[in-house]
Design a protein around this motif. Structure first.
Motif, PDB file in Angstrom:
ATOM      1  N   ASP A 139      25.869   0.023 -15.057  1.00  8.39           N
ATOM      2  CA  ASP A 139      26.823   0.043 -13.943  1.00  8.39           C
ATOM      3  C   ASP A 139      26.929   1.465 -13.399  1.00  8.39           C
ATOM      4  O   ASP A 139      27.589   2.320 -13.980  1.00  8.39           O
ATOM      5  CB  ASP A 139      28.198  -0.450 -14.447  1.00  8.39           C
ATOM      6  N   VAL A 140      26.286   1.709 -12.266  1.00  9.74           N
ATOM      7  CA  VAL A 140      26.224   3.037 -11.670  1.00  9.74           C
ATOM      8  C   VAL A 140      26.716   2.935 -10.220  1.00  9.74           C
ATOM      9  O   VAL A 140      26.280   2.033  -9.496  1.00  9.74           O
ATOM     10  CB  VAL A 140      24.763   3.564 -11.679  1.00  9.74           C
ATOM     11  N   PRO A 141      27.617   3.826  -9.800  1.00  9.78           N
ATOM     12  CA  PRO A 141      28.071   3.757  -8.401  1.00  9.78           C
ATOM     13  C   PRO A 141      26.923   4.059  -7.429  1.00  9.78           C
ATOM     14  O   PRO A 141      26.097   4.929  -7.694  1.00  9.78           O
ATOM     15  CB  PRO A 141      29.144   4.848  -8.315  1.00  9.78           C
ATOM     16  N   VAL A 142      26.910   3.354  -6.331  1.00 10.43           N
ATOM     17  CA  VAL A 142      25.942   3.631  -5.271  1.00 10.43           C
ATOM     18  C   VAL A 142      26.514   4.724  -4.377  1.00 10.43           C
ATOM     19  O   VAL A 142      27.677   4.653  -3.966  1.00 10.43           O
ATOM     20  CB  VAL A 142      25.667   2.360  -4.440  1.00 10.43           C
ATOM     21  N   THR A 143      25.739   5.749  -4.107  1.00  9.07           N
ATOM     22  CA  THR A 143      26.175   6.832  -3.223  1.00  9.07           C
ATOM     23  C   THR A 143      25.187   6.974  -2.074  1.00  9.07           C
ATOM     24  O   THR A 143      24.172   6.270  -2.016  1.00  9.07           O
ATOM     25  CB  THR A 143      26.227   8.179  -3.990  1.00  9.07           C
ATOM     26  N   GLN A 144      25.497   7.884  -1.177  1.00  7.70           N
ATOM     27  CA  GLN A 144      24.581   8.141  -0.053  1.00  7.70           C
ATOM     28  C   GLN A 144      23.200   8.549  -0.537  1.00  7.70           C
ATOM     29  O   GLN A 144      22.205   8.301   0.122  1.00  7.70           O
ATOM     30  CB  GLN A 144      25.155   9.280   0.801  1.00  7.70           C
ATOM     31  N   GLN A 145      23.173   9.211  -1.703  1.00  4.52           N
ATOM     32  CA  GLN A 145      21.900   9.722  -2.215  1.00  4.52           C
ATOM     33  C   GLN A 145      21.114   8.687  -3.014  1.00  4.52           C
ATOM     34  O   GLN A 145      19.950   8.924  -3.362  1.00  4.52           O
ATOM     35  CB  GLN A 145      22.136  10.947  -3.113  1.00  4.52           C
ATOM     36  N   THR A 146      21.715   7.572  -3.314  1.00  9.19           N
ATOM     37  CA  THR A 146      21.049   6.587  -4.162  1.00  9.19           C
ATOM     38  C   THR A 146      19.787   6.061  -3.491  1.00  9.19           C
ATOM     39  O   THR A 146      19.809   5.668  -2.322  1.00  9.19           O
ATOM     40  CB  THR A 146      21.993   5.409  -4.465  1.00  9.19           C
ATOM     41  N   ARG A 147      18.715   6.079  -4.229  1.00 13.13           N
ATOM     42  CA  ARG A 147      17.470   5.477  -3.743  1.00 13.13           C
ATOM     43  C   ARG A 147      17.000   4.438  -4.750  1.00 13.13           C
ATOM     44  O   ARG A 147      17.225   4.570  -5.951  1.00 13.13           O
ATOM     45  CB  ARG A 147      16.377   6.553  -3.573  1.00 13.13           C
ATOM     46  N   ALA A 148      16.340   3.419  -4.266  1.00 14.27           N
ATOM     47  CA  ALA A 148      15.839   2.362  -5.147  1.00 14.27           C
ATOM     48  C   ALA A 148      14.691   2.904  -5.998  1.00 14.27           C
ATOM     49  O   ALA A 148      14.070   3.928  -5.671  1.00 14.27           O
ATOM     50  CB  ALA A 148      15.359   1.182  -4.322  1.00 14.27           C
ATOM     51  N   TYR A 149      14.427   2.200  -7.083  1.00 13.54           N
ATOM     52  CA  TYR A 149      13.315   2.546  -7.967  1.00 13.54           C
ATOM     53  C   TYR A 149      12.100   1.673  -7.643  1.00 13.54           C
ATOM     54  O   TYR A 149      12.209   0.444  -7.646  1.00 13.54           O
ATOM     55  CB  TYR A 149      13.696   2.322  -9.433  1.00 13.54           C
TER      56      TYR A 149
ATOM     57  N   GLY B 297       0.817  -1.214   0.000  1.00  7.80           N
ATOM     58  CA  GLY B 297       0.000   0.000   0.000  1.00  7.80           C
ATOM     59  C   GLY B 297       0.847   1.260   0.000  1.00  7.80           C
ATOM     60  O   GLY B 297       0.501   2.268  -0.621  1.00  7.80           O
ATOM     61  N   TYR B 298       1.978   1.196   0.700  1.00  5.58           N
ATOM     62  CA  TYR B 298       2.820   2.385   0.784  1.00  5.58           C
ATOM     63  C   TYR B 298       3.650   2.597  -0.479  1.00  5.58           C
ATOM     64  O   TYR B 298       3.603   3.672  -1.096  1.00  5.58           O
ATOM     65  CB  TYR B 298       3.747   2.288   1.995  1.00  5.58           C
ATOM     66  N   TYR B 299       4.393   1.570  -0.878  1.00  5.26           N
ATOM     67  CA  TYR B 299       5.353   1.768  -1.977  1.00  5.26           C
ATOM     68  C   TYR B 299       4.682   1.792  -3.360  1.00  5.26           C
ATOM     69  O   TYR B 299       5.343   2.085  -4.350  1.00  5.26           O
ATOM     70  CB  TYR B 299       6.459   0.718  -1.914  1.00  5.26           C
ATOM     71  N   THR B 300       3.403   1.489  -3.416  1.00  8.82           N
ATOM     72  CA  THR B 300       2.675   1.676  -4.681  1.00  8.82           C
ATOM     73  C   THR B 300       1.785   2.918  -4.626  1.00  8.82           C
ATOM     74  O   THR B 300       1.001   3.157  -5.536  1.00  8.82           O
ATOM     75  CB  THR B 300       1.806   0.452  -5.027  1.00  8.82           C
ATOM     76  N   SER B 301       1.905   3.677  -3.545  1.00  3.64           N
ATOM     77  CA  SER B 301       1.211   4.979  -3.505  1.00  3.64           C
ATOM     78  C   SER B 301       2.117   6.013  -4.184  1.00  3.64           C
ATOM     79  O   SER B 301       3.332   5.794  -4.320  1.00  3.64           O
ATOM     80  CB  SER B 301       0.938   5.386  -2.053  1.00  3.64           C
ATOM     81  N   GLU B 302       1.544   7.107  -4.557  1.00  4.45           N
ATOM     82  CA  GLU B 302       2.355   8.142  -5.229  1.00  4.45           C
ATOM     83  C   GLU B 302       3.450   8.679  -4.310  1.00  4.45           C
ATOM     84  O   GLU B 302       4.619   8.755  -4.723  1.00  4.45           O
ATOM     85  CB  GLU B 302       1.430   9.258  -5.741  1.00  4.45           C
ATOM     86  N   PRO B 303       3.151   8.999  -3.039  1.00  7.89           N
ATOM     87  CA  PRO B 303       4.260   9.475  -2.175  1.00  7.89           C
ATOM     88  C   PRO B 303       5.301   8.398  -1.910  1.00  7.89           C
ATOM     89  O   PRO B 303       6.503   8.665  -1.935  1.00  7.89           O
ATOM     90  CB  PRO B 303       3.541   9.877  -0.877  1.00  7.89           C
ATOM     91  N   GLY B 304       4.862   7.168  -1.644  1.00 11.90           N
ATOM     92  CA  GLY B 304       5.812   6.102  -1.353  1.00 11.90           C
ATOM     93  C   GLY B 304       6.610   5.684  -2.570  1.00 11.90           C
ATOM     94  O   GLY B 304       7.814   5.431  -2.491  1.00 11.90           O
ATOM     95  N   GLY B 305       5.919   5.609  -3.709  1.00 10.41           N
ATOM     96  CA  GLY B 305       6.583   5.136  -4.916  1.00 10.41           C
ATOM     97  C   GLY B 305       7.455   6.162  -5.586  1.00 10.41           C
ATOM     98  O   GLY B 305       8.500   5.823  -6.158  1.00 10.41           O
ATOM     99  N   SER B 306       7.073   7.430  -5.521  1.00 11.12           N
ATOM    100  CA  SER B 306       7.810   8.419  -6.316  1.00 11.12           C
ATOM    101  C   SER B 306       8.540   9.474  -5.483  1.00 11.12           C
ATOM    102  O   SER B 306       9.330  10.235  -6.031  1.00 11.12           O
ATOM    103  CB  SER B 306       6.856   9.130  -7.284  1.00 11.12           C
ATOM    104  N   ARG B 307       8.280   9.508  -4.155  1.00 14.47           N
ATOM    105  CA  ARG B 307       9.036  10.463  -3.331  1.00 14.47           C
ATOM    106  C   ARG B 307       9.982   9.737  -2.369  1.00 14.47           C
ATOM    107  O   ARG B 307      11.140  10.099  -2.244  1.00 14.47           O
ATOM    108  CB  ARG B 307       8.074  11.366  -2.565  1.00 14.47           C
ATOM    109  N   GLU B 308       9.466   8.725  -1.691  1.00 15.55           N
ATOM    110  CA  GLU B 308      10.359   7.931  -0.834  1.00 15.55           C
ATOM    111  C   GLU B 308      11.332   7.131  -1.701  1.00 15.55           C
ATOM    112  O   GLU B 308      12.525   7.100  -1.439  1.00 15.55           O
ATOM    113  CB  GLU B 308       9.519   6.991   0.038  1.00 15.55           C
ATOM    114  N   LEU B 309      10.817   6.508  -2.738  1.00 14.18           N
ATOM    115  CA  LEU B 309      11.655   5.850  -3.735  1.00 14.18           C
ATOM    116  C   LEU B 309      11.583   6.682  -5.010  1.00 14.18           C
ATOM    117  O   LEU B 309      10.917   7.713  -5.061  1.00 14.18           O
ATOM    118  CB  LEU B 309      11.159   4.419  -4.003  1.00 14.18           C
ATOM    119  N   ARG B 310      12.278   6.218  -6.037  1.00 14.22           N
ATOM    120  CA  ARG B 310      12.211   6.908  -7.333  1.00 14.22           C
ATOM    121  C   ARG B 310      11.285   6.135  -8.267  1.00 14.22           C
ATOM    122  O   ARG B 310      11.230   4.909  -8.225  1.00 14.22           O
ATOM    123  CB  ARG B 310      13.606   7.022  -7.951  1.00 14.22           C
TER     124      ARG B 310
END
Lengths: 210, 559
Positions: A190-200, A166-179
């Motif tokens: 191949d992309v480096p993981v950084t502190q700012q990296t968030r899952a999609y 319910g959370y990660y398929t909501s607009e805030p959970g899916g597109s703000r908490e995650l990308r």
């Protein structure tokens, strides 16, 4: 404390009641389609508040809203009614009485009623009347039990899985908490993981098989 | 209206047959049992986000259990794509006692070309010689050299991206630039190469464009193909063959029309056309043509032939051999190994690559090294990272839990085996005389079971997969060696096999009925063996070859 759905509610009465409740407690009514509930199985007002509360404990507000804020509680109730996460699978004939007494007509577990009862039991009263930190401690204890070594199935796992959905398929959970990127355009392998990296949340392979 | 050819079905091979025949100058009627779906206009969920869907993409599982109990088992079946699959309750089929067969179907214009996995591999002479070599089934009447130019033609038209590897068992094709391996896959490829020089992991060869082709745009790396793709970036009837066939001005398309049987004239020993049910008006109609191409999908083409029995051909049309419906196959398919792959935590990828990897067959080629089996298996899969759904399996609540799920999760590598399925007479299709469908047509009854050869292959595949991933530093957490239900690979084929001998096969080397010169079957039904590669590209090459032959025969008055 347990509450039961008043008998004889019509769909209209349920929807009207839900709308009034949403107004009163700030529930995001638009998060799900309430007309998708069978009126005979429509959740009680208390169940909606309880699931909102528990969802917020599982995924609290941080820089982004929590799961209760985005309506995950209502989604859980809808999903339980429609069999997501195998929630309408009949209980086995030898199911323990502590579960069997919450069986629906189709012999599946009414997880919402079970959760109400379980948390009220842990609270020695009305779970919803407890302070927030005490509520969180009781949910944490439930979570620990449900994921203890050797435990394969537990009603809490079903509910928690649906809170996350319910959370990660909501607009805030899916597109703000995650990308969320419906049209990535390129695949960058191949992309480096950084502190700012968030899952999609739109990494469908990860969602399905991760 | 009189047609030169009727094509029954509009999926991967039906669409291609319509294109090839119309481009050869023939006037063609293509009949599709399902609804019309217009390219770009009717992909209703293509751009939807989860929060725009009533059940967030997961769908109403209670309804699915009632109406889509088989289709819901397909990994491509979701709330977004359910409109591209049949309603099982409305489209029943029968199963022999003891048969567990999941028949995944898409009844609509474009058929399964809208929902297919797009993996496109050539077969080799290891495959075309397999039956002759071990004595199972009947010998193919063709070899790789017969098909190679038709593979070229099809690949250039549909657009297949892939890497050339120079493998005899998985011949290179006319490829568009390959998609990229991620770091974990590159690592596993190198470990395999170093330790087993005959094993090759390469990027999946997929019918997704990496270079634009005419009106079709390049793949946008969404990996939601089965919703329909308005970019036209993957091969489908709608994106590719239908526009080409329509451009000739010689194609007529009828949708919502279920072909129940073919008409046969015993005096001329020719089919004269088809009988169909117009779903919109619930009336029975007929159409005539100088020849018929059956492309209804392997099992449905056999169904039509069985249901076309007449006094002249009481056992089914084109069935003087008695083998119509027999020797059906599907790849034995299972998850051989899944491993956690530590050491790559500082790497991730972006975008959704619409293909995985393939490990080409390496068993039973020049040396018979299979343990308990004589054919091949290959692996498909890839490396992926987990995401929020991993939280369903993990303990934890609260802010720390939320923060953990915000990051890409652990890399894992998956290898799924596809094993060659031995053709057996006992695996067969029949008409169920006791049950009919909604149109009053006898239901198709499937009898199917995997045998000891497939089980032996999957056991060896599991051991190999675990060994390879362990060697690559993986921690194998799961693996299986039992095949899934029949149909799970969605590569059902056979039932009207090709062969040299009219006494033991249904079709000749041109996919043409031995018994009826103007009848061609060019979908999966024609297959005499299964190989272990995905078969659609071979169906297409055979279709293009058969269309060319049929058009020549028609011009020369031989049909």
């Amino acid at each position: 404390m347990e509450t039961t759905q008043p008998q004889g509610w019509s769909r209209r009465a349920f929807l009207n009641g839900a709308a009034l409740l949403a107004t009163a407690v700030g529930l995001p009514l638009a998060a799900i389609r309430l007309d998708l509930f069978d009126p005979e199985e429509a959740p009680s007002e208390r169940q909606r508040i309880l699931l909102r509360t528990v969802s917020q404990i599982v995924i609290p507000a941080t820089q982004t809203p929590g799961a209760g804020d985005v309506g995950a509680g209502d989604f859980v109730l809808l999903a339980l009614a429609h069999g997501l996460e195998k929630s309408r699978t009949p209980l086995p004939d030898d199911a323990p009485q502590k579960l069997a007494r919450f069986a629906r007509k189709d012999k599946s577990l009414d997880q919402a009623r079970w959760l109400e009862s379980d948390l009220d039991s842990r609270a020695n009263g009305d779970f919803l009347e407890l302070p927030t930190d005490r509520q969180a401690a009781l949910v944490a204890a439930l979570d620990t039990e449900a994921y203890a070594e050797g435990v394969r199935e537990h009603p809490w796992r079903t509910i928690k899985a649906l809170i996350l959905t319910g959370y990660y398929t909501s607009e805030p959970g899916g597109s703000r908490e995650l990308r969320y990127e419906l049209v990535p355009g390129a695949y960058v392998p191949d992309v480096p993981v950084t502190q700012q990296t968030r899952a999609y949340s739109s990494d469908w392979t990860a969602v399905d098989f991760g | 209206m009189e047609f030169d050819a009727i094509v029954v079905g509009s999926g991967i091979t039906g669409g291609l047959a319509a294109k090839e025949l119309t481009e050869a100058g023939l006037k063609v009627l293509m009949i599709e049992r399902g609804r019309d779906i217009r390219h770009q206009q009717d992909y209703a969920t293509e751009m939807k986000a989860p929060w725009e869907m009533p059940f967030r993409g997961a769908g109403d599982q209670e309804r699915y259990a009632r109406e889509f109990p088989v289709q819901m088992l397909n990994r491509h079946f979701t709330e977004y794509t359910q409109g591209h699959f049949v309603n099982d309750a409305q489209n029943p089929y029968a199963r022999e006692d003891g048969t567990n067969f999941n028949w995944f179907r898409s009844y609509q214009l474009g058929g399964r070309s809208l929902t297919w996995g797009r993996q496109s591999y050539r077969w080799s002479d290891y495959d075309f010689e397999a039956n002759k070599r071990d004595g199972h089934g009947t010998d193919w009447p063709i070899r790789y050299a017969d098909l190679a130019p038709w593979y070229d033609k099809v690949e250039e038209f549909i657009g297949v991206s892939g890497a050339k590897e120079g493998l005899k068992q998985l011949p290179d094709g006319k490829f568009q630039p390959p998609m990229a391996l991620n770091p974990v896959e590159r690592h596993v490829r190198e470990v395999m190469k170093a330790n087993w020089p005959d094993r090759c992991l390469t990027i999946g060869r997929t019918a997704n464009l990496t270079e634009a082709k005419g009106e079709r745009g390049v793949c946008q790396n969404r990996s939601i193909c089965a919703r329909g793709c308005s970019y036209g970036a993957y091969f489908s009837t709608q994106s590719s063959t239908l526009p080409a066939a329509m451009a000739t001005g010689r194609l007529t398309v009828i949708t919502d029309a279920v072909v129940e049987k073919l008409d046969y004239d015993p005096a001329t020993r020719r089919v004269t056309g088809v009988r169909y049910i117009d779903r919109k008006t619930s009336t029975r109609k007929a159409a005539t043509a100088r020849m018929v191409f059956l492309n209804a999908g392997a099992f449905n083409s056999v169904h039509v032939l069985l249901n076309s029995a007449s006094e002249a051909m009481p056992n089914g049309l084109g069935n003087s051999s008695g083998v119509l419906g027999t020797h059906i196959m599907d790849h034995a398919n299972t998850l051989s190994a899944i491993a956690l792959m530590p050491g790559f935590e500082d790497r991730t990828s972006t975008g959704n690559r619409p293909t995985g990897v393939v490990v080409a067959r390496y068993r039973n080629m020049d040396t018979l090294d299979g343990e308990g089996h004589t054919r091949g298996y290959s692996f498909q899969g890839g490396a992926l990272q987990s995401t929020w759904t991993a939280g369903k399996r993990d303990p934890g609540i609260g802010i720390a839990f939320k923060e953990k799920l915000q990051k890409p999760g652990m890399w894992r590598m998956v290898l799924v085996a596809f094993a060659d399925c031995v053709p057996r007479a006992s695996n067969r299709l029949e008409l169920d005389r006791r049950q009919t469908d909604a149109d009053g047509i006898p239901q198709l009854k499937i009898a199917f079971a995997f045998g000891k050869e497939e089980r032996a292959a999957l056991a060896q595949a599991k051991a190999d997969a675990g060994e390879m991933l362990t060697k690559a530093g993986g921690n194998v957490i799961m693996g299986f060696d039992e095949p899934g239900a029949g149909g799970s690979a969605i590569h059902e084929m056979g039932g009207a096999r090709m062969g040299h001998d009219p006494a033991t096969s249904v079709l000749n080397q041109w996919s043409q009925s031995h018994d009826i010169a103007n009848l061609f079957v060019t979908d999966g039904a024609q297959m005499s063996s299964s190989a272990c590669q995905n078969p659609s590209l071979t169906y297409m090459a055979l279709t293009a070859r058969a269309c060319d032959a049929a058009a020549s025969m028609l011009r020369e008055g031989n049909i």
